[in-house]
Design an enzyme around this catalytic site. Structure first.
Site, PDB file in Angstrom:
ATOM      1  N   ASN A  82      48.045  27.613  29.006  1.00 38.89           N
ATOM      2  CA  ASN A  82      46.702  27.073  28.922  1.00 38.89           C
ATOM      3  C   ASN A  82      46.181  26.482  30.226  1.00 38.89           C
ATOM      4  O   ASN A  82      44.970  26.425  30.439  1.00 38.89           O
ATOM      5  CB  ASN A  82      46.690  25.980  27.825  1.00 38.89           C
ATOM      6  CG  ASN A  82      45.506  25.050  27.935  1.00 38.89           C
ATOM      7  OD1 ASN A  82      44.375  25.417  27.592  1.00 38.89           O
ATOM      8  ND2 ASN A  82      45.748  23.842  28.428  1.00 38.89           N
ATOM      9  N   TYR A 146      37.079  32.193  39.646  1.00 35.89           N
ATOM     10  CA  TYR A 146      37.540  31.800  38.316  1.00 35.89           C
ATOM     11  C   TYR A 146      37.415  32.990  37.370  1.00 35.89           C
ATOM     12  O   TYR A 146      38.350  33.322  36.630  1.00 35.89           O
ATOM     13  CB  TYR A 146      36.691  30.629  37.821  1.00 35.89           C
ATOM     14  CG  TYR A 146      36.930  30.211  36.388  1.00 35.89           C
ATOM     15  CD1 TYR A 146      37.968  29.351  36.058  1.00 35.89           C
ATOM     16  CD2 TYR A 146      36.085  30.647  35.362  1.00 35.89           C
ATOM     17  CE1 TYR A 146      38.175  28.943  34.750  1.00 35.89           C
ATOM     18  CE2 TYR A 146      36.277  30.247  34.054  1.00 35.89           C
ATOM     19  CZ  TYR A 146      37.322  29.387  33.744  1.00 35.89           C
ATOM     20  OH  TYR A 146      37.524  28.995  32.441  1.00 35.89           O
ATOM     21  N   LYS A 150      40.315  35.068  35.341  1.00 34.86           N
ATOM     22  CA  LYS A 150      40.299  35.165  33.886  1.00 34.86           C
ATOM     23  C   LYS A 150      40.204  36.621  33.417  1.00 34.86           C
ATOM     24  O   LYS A 150      40.774  36.982  32.376  1.00 34.86           O
ATOM     25  CB  LYS A 150      39.148  34.333  33.324  1.00 34.86           C
ATOM     26  CG  LYS A 150      39.281  32.829  33.591  1.00 34.86           C
ATOM     27  CD  LYS A 150      40.543  32.251  32.977  1.00 34.86           C
ATOM     28  CE  LYS A 150      40.591  30.735  33.096  1.00 34.86           C
ATOM     29  NZ  LYS A 150      41.789  30.161  32.435  1.00 34.86           N
TER      30      LYS A 150
END
Length: 256
Positions: A82, A146, A150
């Site tokens: 996570n 980012y 992802k």
């Protein structure tokens, strides 16, 4: 009856902490791995779990953390990868060091965590991994690096799922939309002012729990404020360089 076990990276706050609380409430023994020792220890004590100090950008810390969780619990039924940060730079203020920091945490941390836990899950006959990606891993985003990290997690999840399916290991991705965590603190007022709803961390944790318990593998689930998690339909495409049983084979020309 043996209680199920879980390891959560980035588990001291935000989505990770909400997931730890949720799983502990449902009977899991939970190991929390995080760089924030103060918050991690407090949460572990509160839920009767185990805190493991770790920098997830370090391969060695990931190996040590997984080994410690297995030593404490005997096995790992669930792993939640996570930990993450918002992009440290963009094209307008590009910095190699800031770019590398983004990738080290948002992508490398999941790679190292998966590399550490997959052999253990395979040896014990199975388990479930949930990787927290983002809606920015499925769509364009104003935070380019980012988003790139992802997006990479989605490819990583699908590929690992294929390779380890025969071993009983399920690997899936959770793709939250905007969530009210410290990640959005710098622009939270701007988002709310624009009418963008931010999900509560527990809404995402509920989806993580559902993904861990699902029978599917290689899937991406989207979860947004006020909406339950839903699977993203994926096209049925040919897979390069992998046999039908999910084993490695040398890449070569397309087979007829």
């Amino acid at each position: 009856m043996t209680r199920p076990t879980a390891l959560i990276t980035g588990g001291a706050g935000g989505i990770g902490a909400a997931t730890a609380v949720r799983l502990a409430a449902r009977g899991h023994r939970v190991a929390i791995a995080d760089i924030d020792a103060a918050r991690g220890v407090e949460l572990a004590e509160r839920i009767g779990g185990l805190f493991l100090p770790a920098d997830i950008a370090s391969p060695e810390d990931n190996e040590r953390t997984v080994a410690a969780a297995v030593a404490a619990f005997g096995r790992l039924d669930a792993v939640v990868l996570n930990a993450g940060v918002a992009g440290r730079c963009g094209f307008h203020d590009f910095s190699v060091a800031a770019y590398r920091e983004t990738m080290a945490i948002d992508l490398d941390g999941a790679v190292y965590g998966m590399n550490a836990c997959l052999p253990r899950l395979r040896e014990q006959g199975g388990g479930s991994i949930a990787v927290v990606s983002s809606l920015a891993g499925l769509t364009p985003s104003p935070d380019p690096f980012y988003s790139a990290a992802k997006h990479a997690l989605i490819g990583l999840v699908g590929s690992a799922a294929l390779l380890y399916a025969a071993d009983g290991v399920r690997v899936n991705a959770v793709c939250p939309g905007v969530t009210d965590t410290p990640l959005i603190s710098a622009f939270r007022a701007e988002l709310l002012g624009a009418g963008i709803l931010a999900a509560e961390p527990d809404e995402i944790a509920a989806c993580v729990e559902a993904v861990l318990e699902s029978e599917g593998t290689g899937e991406a689930w989207v979860v947004q404020a006020g909406r339950p998690g839903t699977r993203v339909p994926r096209p049925d495409l040919p897979v390069a360089g992998v046999g039908a049983a999910g084993r490695h084979r040398p890449a070569g020309p397309p087979q007829p």
